[in-house]
Scaffold this active site. Sequence first.
Site, PDB file in Angstrom:
ATOM      1  N   ILE A  13       4.048  -9.321   2.672  1.00  0.00           N
ATOM      2  CA  ILE A  13       4.067  -8.325   3.743  1.00  0.00           C
ATOM      3  C   ILE A  13       3.481  -8.903   5.030  1.00  0.00           C
ATOM      4  CG2 ILE A  13       1.813  -7.295   3.175  1.00  0.00           C
ATOM      5  CD1 ILE A  13       5.006  -5.438   4.372  1.00  0.00           C
ATOM      6  N   SER A  35      -7.209 -16.586   3.197  1.00  0.00           N
ATOM      7  CA  SER A  35      -6.306 -16.466   2.058  1.00  0.00           C
ATOM      8  C   SER A  35      -6.687 -17.489   1.000  1.00  0.00           C
ATOM      9  CB  SER A  35      -4.853 -16.684   2.503  1.00  0.00           C
ATOM     10  OG  SER A  35      -3.972 -16.602   1.408  1.00  0.00           O
ATOM     11  N   ARG A  36      -6.612 -17.074  -0.250  1.00  0.00           N
ATOM     12  CA  ARG A  36      -6.950 -17.998  -1.334  1.00  0.00           C
ATOM     13  C   ARG A  36      -5.879 -19.058  -1.545  1.00  0.00           C
ATOM     14  NH1 ARG A  36      -7.856 -14.181  -6.365  1.00  0.00           N
ATOM     15  NH2 ARG A  36      -5.930 -13.343  -5.479  1.00  0.00           N
ATOM     16  N   LYS A  89      -0.900  -0.248   4.255  1.00  0.00           N
ATOM     17  CA  LYS A  89      -0.817   0.895   3.347  1.00  0.00           C
ATOM     18  C   LYS A  89      -0.669   0.398   1.897  1.00  0.00           C
ATOM     19  CE  LYS A  89       3.484   0.554   1.969  1.00  0.00           C
ATOM     20  NZ  LYS A  89       3.862   0.496   0.553  1.00  0.00           N
ATOM     21  N   ASP A 167       3.867   2.607  -4.565  1.00  0.00           N
ATOM     22  CA  ASP A 167       3.678   1.682  -3.446  1.00  0.00           C
ATOM     23  C   ASP A 167       4.770   1.905  -2.399  1.00  0.00           C
ATOM     24  OD1 ASP A 167       2.299  -0.946  -2.394  1.00  0.00           O
ATOM     25  OD2 ASP A 167       4.459  -1.283  -2.282  1.00  0.00           O
TER      26      ASP A 167
END
Length: 307
Positions: A13, A35-36, A89, A167
């Site tokens: 996303i 970010s991992r 969201k 979702d």
Amino acid sequence: MSIKAGLVGLGKIARDQHLPAIAKIDGIDLVAVASRNAQGEGVNNYPDLGAMLAGEPDMDAVILCQPPQVRYQAARQAILAGKHVFLEKPPGATVSEVDALIALAKANGVTLYASWHSRYAAAVAQAKDWMASRTVERISIQWREDVRHWHPGQPWIWEAGGFGVFDPGINALSILTEIVAEPITLLSAELEVPSNKQAPIGATLAMATASGAPIDTVFDWRQTGPQTWDIAVETSNGRLLLSEGGNTLTLDGEVQLKAPDEEYPTMYRRFVGLVADKAIDADTAPLRLVADAFLCGRHCPTAAFED
């Protein structure tokens, strides 16, 4: 003066929507990514939010795109660091989490934005205006899409707190609670949960407006081919259809508006304005309906699903 923003969670996303939207509008610049497993281009990169907050003391805002199960703690950490927060969201895994974040943002004088992107679809505002002078008699929602296309390799959506078919379904509920002036209540729900998952792949909701107009809703994550994102409204004076996720408006069979998707750029313009005013926009109405469905719904086990 542009907002200096850091983004947490560089997944699908973020790449598909957030990065292009930020690049498209004025008033906000992406300066860092946490970010991992991924690296942002042309920005400073960090392994986690804590490292990003420590390394970017002049950063104004944090954009949270991780799974909802971990969003509360990240948002709380950012708010306590004095940063404005943009929530992808759904804004949290529970209503109580979002309520706590609203209170915390108010206490710390920062913006909290729950970004219900489908409310910014091109035809939603016009639909809301059209319905304002009419009495709703019945609403039917069909929200059917292919989970394999939209959520490849994302096991979190099937875990507890991952929402499953809600979702995408919460997008329909965000439009519904925007265009209907009355409160909406859940009457009953049936949730189809695959035997190898913890979250539903399908859901059927019966709801009603405060004055009693029925709302029938079907969410399904197994649709292949063309996707279906439709909200049909029968009123005392005409019929309305919002299709293509709210980007096409049809009134009494005649197309009135058909426009491309500009939801995320519009949301970021909204966020820039909220930050300027240190205002909060964090409606929980769509999330409450999902919570009610999980609380009161009848769970119907279904066949295993391999994604």
